[in-house]
Enzyme design. Structure first.
Site, PDB file in Angstrom:
ATOM      1  N   GLN A  12       0.823  -1.215   0.000  1.00 41.23           N
ATOM      2  CA  GLN A  12       0.000   0.000   0.000  1.00 41.23           C
ATOM      3  C   GLN A  12       0.860   1.270   0.000  1.00 41.23           C
ATOM      4  O   GLN A  12       0.614   2.193  -0.770  1.00 41.23           O
ATOM      5  CB  GLN A  12      -0.940  -0.016   1.223  1.00 41.23           C
ATOM      6  CG  GLN A  12      -2.022   1.051   1.184  1.00 41.23           C
ATOM      7  CD  GLN A  12      -2.648   1.311   2.548  1.00 41.23           C
ATOM      8  OE1 GLN A  12      -2.140   0.862   3.584  1.00 41.23           O
ATOM      9  NE2 GLN A  12      -3.746   2.037   2.556  1.00 41.23           N
ATOM     10  N   ARG A  36       7.650 -10.656  -4.357  1.00 37.55           N
ATOM     11  CA  ARG A  36       7.029 -11.230  -5.557  1.00 37.55           C
ATOM     12  C   ARG A  36       6.966 -10.167  -6.649  1.00 37.55           C
ATOM     13  O   ARG A  36       7.089  -8.979  -6.352  1.00 37.55           O
ATOM     14  CB  ARG A  36       5.623 -11.724  -5.244  1.00 37.55           C
ATOM     15  CG  ARG A  36       4.679 -10.585  -4.929  1.00 37.55           C
ATOM     16  CD  ARG A  36       3.530 -11.013  -4.069  1.00 37.55           C
ATOM     17  NE  ARG A  36       2.483 -10.011  -4.027  1.00 37.55           N
ATOM     18  CZ  ARG A  36       2.513  -8.886  -3.307  1.00 37.55           C
ATOM     19  NH1 ARG A  36       3.576  -8.585  -2.572  1.00 37.55           N
ATOM     20  NH2 ARG A  36       1.493  -8.045  -3.316  1.00 37.55           N
ATOM     21  N   TYR A 144       2.370  -7.599  16.456  1.00 37.43           N
ATOM     22  CA  TYR A 144       2.750  -6.504  15.550  1.00 37.43           C
ATOM     23  C   TYR A 144       3.338  -5.340  16.366  1.00 37.43           C
ATOM     24  O   TYR A 144       4.395  -4.798  16.038  1.00 37.43           O
ATOM     25  CB  TYR A 144       1.500  -6.065  14.796  1.00 37.43           C
ATOM     26  CG  TYR A 144       1.666  -4.903  13.841  1.00 37.43           C
ATOM     27  CD1 TYR A 144       2.504  -4.990  12.742  1.00 37.43           C
ATOM     28  CD2 TYR A 144       0.934  -3.723  14.029  1.00 37.43           C
ATOM     29  CE1 TYR A 144       2.616  -3.924  11.854  1.00 37.43           C
ATOM     30  CE2 TYR A 144       1.042  -2.667  13.149  1.00 37.43           C
ATOM     31  CZ  TYR A 144       1.884  -2.766  12.056  1.00 37.43           C
ATOM     32  OH  TYR A 144       1.985  -1.714  11.179  1.00 37.43           O
TER      33      TYR A 144
HETATM   34  C1  AKB Z   1      -2.749  -1.927  10.991  1.00 39.66           C
HETATM   35  O1  AKB Z   1      -3.965  -1.726  11.146  1.00 39.66           O
HETATM   36  O2  AKB Z   1      -2.174  -2.972  11.324  1.00 39.66           O
HETATM   37  C2  AKB Z   1      -1.911  -0.815  10.396  1.00 39.66           C
HETATM   38  C3  AKB Z   1      -1.298   0.052  11.442  1.00 39.66           C
HETATM   39  C4  AKB Z   1      -2.127   0.992  12.206  1.00 39.66           C
HETATM   40  O3  AKB Z   1      -0.121  -0.008  11.658  1.00 39.66           O
HETATM   41  N1  AKB Z   1      -2.708  -0.032   9.495  1.00 39.66           N
END
Ligand code: AKB
Length: 318
Positions: A12, A36, A144
Site C-alpha cells: 500500500q 514477488r 505486531y
Molecule cells: C494496521 O492496522 O495494522 C496498520 C497500522 C495501524 O499499523 N494499518
C-alpha cells in the site's frame, strides 16, 4: 537521499512511494523490490524492480551494493491482524527483515539514510488513550506492536552505535485508493469506501465508538519525504515520531460518506480479534513533536479525504 532502495514496494505505501520518488529523484535512482513480482504493476513496469526476500541478508546486500544506493526505505512487514494469526512468522519477517535492512545500511556506508515505519500499534492499553504523548510507556499487547516497539529501539541503537541516519514515524491507519492494504485493523476505513460505491452499504468489523488515528496516503508520502529531507540538527527525536491527521470512529466516516451518498447504510458484525487489537491502541495521538521538529503538517481532514476517495474510486470502477 540520492539513490534509494525500497522494500515492500508492491504494498500500500511502497507502490505510492515508488511513484513519488521516481518523480523526485529520477527513475534510475529508485530501486523497488518486493518478495514477488506483479506483472502489469506500474512499480514493476515503469522502473527498476528486483525480487527480494528481506529475510535473505546476502540477497539484500547484493542488491544494495550492485545499485550503490545511499538510502534504504524498509517497508516490508506483516500488519497487525495477520501478525496476530501467525506470530512466529510475523516476528521473523518483521524483525529479521528489519535487522537485515539495518545491517545492509551499516555495511554500505556509515551515514546511510534509513527509514522504516513504526505504528500507533507500538502503544499498549496502559498508555494514555487520548492525545497519547510522544514519550510515554509503550507496552503493546499484540505481536505486531511488539515488533514495532522493538524496531524503534533497534533503529535508535543503529543510529547511536553506528551512525546510521535512521528516521521513522508511527503511522496511523492509512487510507488510499491505488493499492488496498492487507491484514490491518484499520483496513475497515478503506473497505468502507469500496463498499459504499459498490453496494451503498458496509458491515463494519470494528465496533461503533472505536476511535483510531487515520491519515490519507498523500499526507503519509509527503511525511516520509519531508522527514527524510529534514535537517538532522533539528531532530530531537528520531525513532519514531507520532504523526496523525484525524481520529474518527465508524459512525463519523459513515456520516462523511452520507454527504455524498445519502442512503449509505452502516451495520456491524464485530470481529473480536480485530476489535481487541483496536481496543489496545490509542484513540488519538499527540504529534506536536513532528510538527515542531520537521514541520509535519497534513492537509487532508475526514471530509476532504472522503471526497477524494469517492472520486478516485468511482473513476477506477468505470
Ligand atoms: C494496521 O492496522 O495494522 C496498520 C497500522 C495501524 O499499523 N494499518
Amino acid at each position: 537521499m540520492k539513490k534509494v532502495l525500497i522494500t515492500g514496494s508492491l504494498g500500500q505505501i511502497g507502490s505510492e512511494l515508488t511513484e513519488r520518488l521516481r518523480k523526485d529523484l529520477g527513475v534510475k535512482n529508485v530501486i523497488s523490490t518486493d518478495i514477488r513480482t506483479i506483472e502489469g504493476s506500474p512499480v514493476v513496469e515503469n522502473g527498476q524492480f528486483e525480487e527480494l526476500d528481506v529475510t535473505n541478508y546476502d540477497q539484500f546486500l547484493d542488491i544494495a551494493k550492485r545499485y550503490e544506493v545511499d538510502t534504504v526505505i524498509h517497508l516490508a512487514a506483516l500488519l497487525s491482524a495477520t501478525a496476530e494469526k501467525r506470530p512466529a512468522f510475523a516476528w521473523n519477517l518483521n524483525m529479521t527483515g528489519l535487522m537485515n535492512a539495518l545491517e545492509v545500511a551499516r555495511e554500505i556506508g556509515p551515514e546511510t539514510k534509513f527509514f522504516a515505519p513504526s505504528s500507533i500499534a507500538a502503544y499498549g492499553p496502559d498508555a494514555e488513550p487520548d492525545n497519547t504523548p510522544q514519550d510515554t510507556v509503550m507496552h503493546p499487547t499484540t505481536m505486531y506492536g511488539v515488533t514495532k516497539v522493538s524496531g524503534e529501539l533497534l533503529e535508535n541503537y543503529y543510529h547511536t552505535k553506528y551512525g546510521v541516519d535512521t528516521r521513522s514515524v508511527r503511522f496511523p491507519g492509512l487510507i488510499s485508493y491505488k493499492v488496498e492494504p492487507g491484514g490491518g485493523t484499520t483496513d475497515y476505513a478503506v473497505d468502507i469506501y469500496y463498499e459504499a460505491l459498490k453496494n451503498k452499504s458496509y458491515t463494519s468489523f470494528i465496533e461503533k465508538g472505536t476511535y483510531m488515528d487515520m491519515m490519507y496516503m498523500d499526507d503519509a508520502i509527503e511525511g516520509i519525504v519531508k522527514l527524510m529531507n529534514a535537517d538532522a540538527s533539528r531532530l530531537e527525536h528520531r525513532n519514531s515520531f507520532n504523526i496523525t491527521a484525524m481520529s474518527f470512529e465508524p459512525e463519523q466516516i459513515a456520516a462523511s460518506i452520507r454527504r455524498r451518498i445519502p442512503d449509505f447504510k452502516l451495520s456491524y458484525d464485530v470481529d473480536p480479534a480485530r476489535q481487541g487489537i483496536a481496543n489496545s491502541w490509542p484513540n488519538s495521538i499527540d504529534d506536536s513533536d513532528a510538527r515542531k521538529e520537521w514541520d509535519f503538517s497534513p492537509s487532508f481532514d475526514l471530509d476532504k479525504m472522503t471526497d477524494e476517495m469517492l472520486e478516485r474510486l468511482s473513476a477506477k470502477f468505470k
